[in-house]
Design an enzyme around this catalytic site. Structure first.
Site, PDB file in Angstrom:
ATOM      1  N   HIS A  17      65.733  39.772  13.795  1.00  0.00           N
ATOM      2  CA  HIS A  17      64.341  39.800  14.280  1.00  0.00           C
ATOM      3  C   HIS A  17      64.263  39.258  15.710  1.00  0.00           C
ATOM      4  O   HIS A  17      63.580  39.829  16.563  1.00  0.00           O
ATOM      5  CB  HIS A  17      63.442  38.920  13.404  1.00  0.00           C
ATOM      6  CG  HIS A  17      63.268  39.385  11.991  1.00  0.00           C
ATOM      7  ND1 HIS A  17      63.383  38.540  10.913  1.00  0.00           N
ATOM      8  CD2 HIS A  17      62.954  40.603  11.467  1.00  0.00           C
ATOM      9  CE1 HIS A  17      63.150  39.202   9.791  1.00  0.00           C
ATOM     10  NE2 HIS A  17      62.905  40.457  10.094  1.00  0.00           N
ATOM     11  N   LYS A  41      54.452  42.579  -1.503  1.00  0.00           N
ATOM     12  CA  LYS A  41      55.579  41.673  -1.284  1.00  0.00           C
ATOM     13  C   LYS A  41      55.155  40.217  -1.395  1.00  0.00           C
ATOM     14  O   LYS A  41      55.817  39.343  -0.857  1.00  0.00           O
ATOM     15  CB  LYS A  41      56.145  41.908   0.114  1.00  0.00           C
ATOM     16  CG  LYS A  41      57.336  42.854   0.174  1.00  0.00           C
ATOM     17  CD  LYS A  41      58.007  42.668   1.521  1.00  0.00           C
ATOM     18  CE  LYS A  41      59.124  43.634   1.785  1.00  0.00           C
ATOM     19  NZ  LYS A  41      59.654  43.468   3.153  1.00  0.00           N
ATOM     20  N   ARG A  90      67.489  49.698  11.502  1.00  0.00           N
ATOM     21  CA  ARG A  90      68.860  49.357  11.150  1.00  0.00           C
ATOM     22  C   ARG A  90      69.588  50.628  10.720  1.00  0.00           C
ATOM     23  O   ARG A  90      70.101  51.364  11.526  1.00  0.00           O
ATOM     24  CB  ARG A  90      68.882  48.296  10.044  1.00  0.00           C
ATOM     25  CG  ARG A  90      68.508  46.929  10.541  1.00  0.00           C
ATOM     26  CD  ARG A  90      68.096  46.002   9.445  1.00  0.00           C
ATOM     27  NE  ARG A  90      66.838  46.415   8.847  1.00  0.00           N
ATOM     28  CZ  ARG A  90      66.115  45.667   8.031  1.00  0.00           C
ATOM     29  NH1 ARG A  90      66.542  44.492   7.686  1.00  0.00           N
ATOM     30  NH2 ARG A  90      64.987  46.103   7.567  1.00  0.00           N
ATOM     31  N   SER A 128      66.202  39.661   5.889  1.00  0.00           N
ATOM     32  CA  SER A 128      65.839  38.339   5.355  1.00  0.00           C
ATOM     33  C   SER A 128      66.397  38.186   3.947  1.00  0.00           C
ATOM     34  O   SER A 128      66.859  37.104   3.563  1.00  0.00           O
ATOM     35  CB  SER A 128      64.320  38.174   5.332  1.00  0.00           C
ATOM     36  OG  SER A 128      63.814  38.232   6.628  1.00  0.00           O
TER      37      SER A 128
HETATM   38  P1  ADP Z   1      63.416  42.383   6.300  1.00  0.00           P
HETATM   39  O1  ADP Z   1      62.947  41.556   5.140  1.00  0.00           O
HETATM   40  O2  ADP Z   1      64.114  43.634   5.861  1.00  0.00           O
HETATM   41  O3  ADP Z   1      64.174  41.610   7.307  1.00  0.00           O
HETATM   42  P2  ADP Z   1      60.861  42.537   7.756  1.00  0.00           P
HETATM   43  O4  ADP Z   1      59.624  43.123   7.179  1.00  0.00           O
HETATM   44  O5  ADP Z   1      60.836  41.070   7.965  1.00  0.00           O
HETATM   45  O6  ADP Z   1      62.093  43.006   6.904  1.00  0.00           O
HETATM   46  O7  ADP Z   1      61.194  43.272   9.120  1.00  0.00           O
HETATM   47  C1  ADP Z   1      60.285  43.426  10.164  1.00  0.00           C
HETATM   48  C2  ADP Z   1      60.786  44.444  11.153  1.00  0.00           C
HETATM   49  O8  ADP Z   1      62.026  44.012  11.710  1.00  0.00           O
HETATM   50  C3  ADP Z   1      61.054  45.843  10.604  1.00  0.00           C
HETATM   51  O9  ADP Z   1      60.712  46.773  11.612  1.00  0.00           O
HETATM   52  C4  ADP Z   1      62.546  45.847  10.367  1.00  0.00           C
HETATM   53  O10 ADP Z   1      63.090  47.137  10.438  1.00  0.00           O
HETATM   54  C5  ADP Z   1      63.010  44.995  11.543  1.00  0.00           C
HETATM   55  N1  ADP Z   1      64.280  44.334  11.288  1.00  0.00           N
HETATM   56  C6  ADP Z   1      64.559  43.459  10.292  1.00  0.00           C
HETATM   57  N2  ADP Z   1      65.842  43.037  10.384  1.00  0.00           N
HETATM   58  C7  ADP Z   1      66.378  43.660  11.465  1.00  0.00           C
HETATM   59  C8  ADP Z   1      67.682  43.667  12.070  1.00  0.00           C
HETATM   60  N3  ADP Z   1      68.677  42.967  11.545  1.00  0.00           N
HETATM   61  N4  ADP Z   1      67.862  44.431  13.163  1.00  0.00           N
HETATM   62  C9  ADP Z   1      66.847  45.171  13.650  1.00  0.00           C
HETATM   63  N5  ADP Z   1      65.615  45.220  13.124  1.00  0.00           N
HETATM   64  C10 ADP Z   1      65.374  44.484  12.054  1.00  0.00           C
END
Ligand code: ADP
Length: 160
Positions: A17, A41, A90, A128
């Site tokens: 993130h 969620k 991703r 996460s």
């Molecule tokens: P997650 O629980 O899968 O980390 P989130 O809802 O917190 O998902 O993710 C928020 C945004 O950040 C989404 O657009 C997701 O695709 C992106 N994201 C999450 N992890 C990564 C990563 N490792 N690299 C790039 N983008 C990410």
């Protein structure tokens, strides 16, 4: 002023993130990282307020702000005068769902567009959920989570 909204669960914020936030902050005048309180969620590890605190602990970039939103992100963007949503991509598995969301969001708010940042190679497999799973098994988390929040995550998992 070009403002972008970066929405997500951020439960908790990961290095993946942070990578997207910094790149978005270079591309836009202002980035609002918005914790979406999602009905499906709910019941995450951290409350939205705690997630916000964790973000504040590890990111201090002049043009980056943090917020919590429980409504539609397309409406939220309108209120904030933002015309761009930032998403990280991703794997191909992200793509299908994110493109669908982008279309729905632009139907709700036709002024809104979604811009995707490809995940940096290092973080392609990081989410996460993966970070939390690794934390439960006491794995080395330094490649997944910002060091400022490592103790908070470990502590929270032992409480749950
Ligand atoms: P997650 O629980 O899968 O980390 P989130 O809802 O917190 O998902 O993710 C928020 C945004 O950040 C989404 O657009 C997701 O695709 C992106 N994201 C999450 N992890 C990564 C990563 N490792 N690299 C790039 N983008 C990410």
């Amino acid at each position: 002023m070009k403002t972008a909204i970066y929405p997500g669960s951020f439960d908790p914020i990961t290095l993946g993130h942070i990578n997207i936030i910094k790149r978005a902050a270079n591309a836009f005048d202002k980035v609002i990282v918005c914790i979406s309180v999602n009905s499906e969620k709910n019941g995450g590890l951290f409350t939205p307020e705690e997630r916000l605190e964790l973000m504040r602990k590890c990111i201090n970039v002049e043009n980056v702000e943090f917020d919590i939103n429980s409504g539609l992100v397309a409406e939220y963007a309108r209120q904030k005068g933002a015309r761009v949503l930032v998403k990280g991509l991703r794997a191909v598995s992200d793509y299908e769902q994110e493109v669908q969301m982008a279309i729905i969001n632009s139907k709700i708010n036709p002024d809104l567009d979604t811009i995707f940042f490809p995940s940096s190679e290092k973080y392609t497999y990081l989410s996460s959920s993966v970070a939390k799973e690794m934390a439960r098994y006491n794995a080395d988390l330094s490649e997944f989570l910002p060091r400022e929040i490592l103790e908070d995550v470990k502590k929270k998992l032992t409480e749950k």
